[in-house]
Design a protein around this motif. Structure first.
Motif, short mmCIF file in Angstrom:
data_model
loop_
_atom_site.label_atom_id
_atom_site.label_comp_id
_atom_site.label_asym_id
_atom_site.label_seq_id
_atom_site.Cartn_x
_atom_site.Cartn_y
_atom_site.Cartn_z
N ILE A 14 78.94 48.75 60.79
CA ILE A 14 78.54 47.84 61.43
C ILE A 14 78.08 48.25 63.11
N TRP A 15 79.14 48.70 63.53
CA TRP A 15 79.07 49.16 64.70
C TRP A 15 77.94 50.24 64.95
N ASP A 16 77.69 51.26 63.99
CA ASP A 16 76.79 52.14 64.13
C ASP A 16 75.28 51.66 63.95
N LYS A 17 75.44 50.43 63.01
CA LYS A 17 73.92 49.87 62.92
C LYS A 17 73.84 48.97 64.17
N VAL A 18 74.88 48.47 65.15
CA VAL A 18 74.46 47.90 66.27
C VAL A 18 73.97 48.83 67.33
N ARG A 19 74.48 50.21 67.04
CA ARG A 19 74.26 51.23 68.17
C ARG A 19 72.81 51.69 68.03
N GLN A 20 72.25 51.37 66.54
CA GLN A 20 70.73 51.67 66.34
C GLN A 20 70.10 50.66 66.61
N GLY A 21 70.44 49.43 66.99
CA GLY A 21 69.85 48.21 67.46
C GLY A 21 69.59 47.45 66.60
N ASP A 22 70.21 47.39 65.42
CA ASP A 22 70.12 46.24 64.32
C ASP A 22 70.90 44.93 64.79
N GLU A 23 69.98 43.96 64.81
CA GLU A 23 70.24 42.80 65.23
C GLU A 23 71.15 41.94 64.43
N ALA A 24 70.84 41.93 63.14
CA ALA A 24 71.47 41.25 62.05
C ALA A 24 73.06 41.99 62.21
N GLU A 64 72.83 45.10 75.49
CA GLU A 64 72.16 45.77 76.44
C GLU A 64 72.66 47.36 76.59
N LYS A 65 73.61 47.71 76.12
CA LYS A 65 74.07 49.11 76.22
C LYS A 65 74.18 49.84 74.86
N ARG A 66 73.88 49.19 74.01
CA ARG A 66 73.82 49.55 72.36
C ARG A 66 73.33 51.27 72.24
N ALA A 67 72.59 51.52 73.02
CA ALA A 67 72.11 52.91 72.74
C ALA A 67 73.11 53.96 73.22
N THR A 68 74.04 53.56 74.15
CA THR A 68 74.73 54.47 75.03
C THR A 68 76.22 54.25 74.19
N LEU A 69 76.44 53.28 73.55
CA LEU A 69 77.74 52.85 73.05
C LEU A 69 78.45 54.22 72.48
#
Length: 185
Positions: A14-24, A64-69
């Protein structure tokens, strides 16, 4: 044990998907972690509205920082650590605010001001606090240590690991910014 490992792997996915911008995935992370984070924070602050605001702010920041998490395998400890930092900031900010309120109240009580002067002081206090909150974090901390805790430049430098000249520069810049923002001479 395999159930716990599966849960941790699921959190990592889930964390990796968030980092990739997955809203769900982001919504799922929020729903899975909200209650535990709220319980943790409420034990510390005892203020439901403030805790909700802080947790929402944390999740907004994450999105907002998902891409750099960073990549994490244990999501809850990461979130709890991030939340703890926000709670410490809230406690510090509340302490600074209360300290300013106390100082201004003492000034009003010690002087023979009229009601209008008292209202002007309150307005000035609020303007000063808003101005202080616009300073960058490190500058705000240095200003707080110098003006509120009455630490010397040398003491602040020792505490923060910065040079005394850096501390003097931060204090001068903070005072200049506060004068400009607040319109004080």
């Amino acid at each position: 044990m395999s159930r716990l490992r599966s849960h941790m792997q699921n959190d990592g996915t889930i964390w990796d998907k968030v980092r990739q911008g997955d809203e769900a995935a982001f919504r799922q992370l929020f729903e899975q972690q909200w209650e535990a984070l709220f319980t943790y924070a409420y034990k510390i602050l005892k203020d439901q509205a403030q805790v909700q605001d802080i947790i929402q702010g944390l999740f907004i920041h994450l999105w907002e920082k998902r891409a750099t998490l960073p990549r994490v395998t244990a999501v809850m400890p990461y979130l709890r650590h991030a939340l703890r930092n926000r709670l410490l900031n809230a406690i510090r900010d509340q302490h600074v605010y209360q300290r300013h309120v106390t100082i201004f109240r003492q000034a009003v009580m010690e002087s023979d001001n009229s009601l209008i002067e008292g209202l002007h002081l309150k307005e000035t206090e609020q303007q000063l606090l808003r101005s202080i909150n616009t300073l960058p974090e490190k500058m705000k901390d240095v200003f707080y240590l110098h003006r509120i805790e009455n630490l010397s430049v040398a003491e602040i430098a020792a505490r923060t690991g910065s040079s005394e000249q850096t501390i003097r520069n931060q204090l001068n810049t903070a005072l200049h910014r506060l004068r400009v923002i607040g319109g004080w001479k």
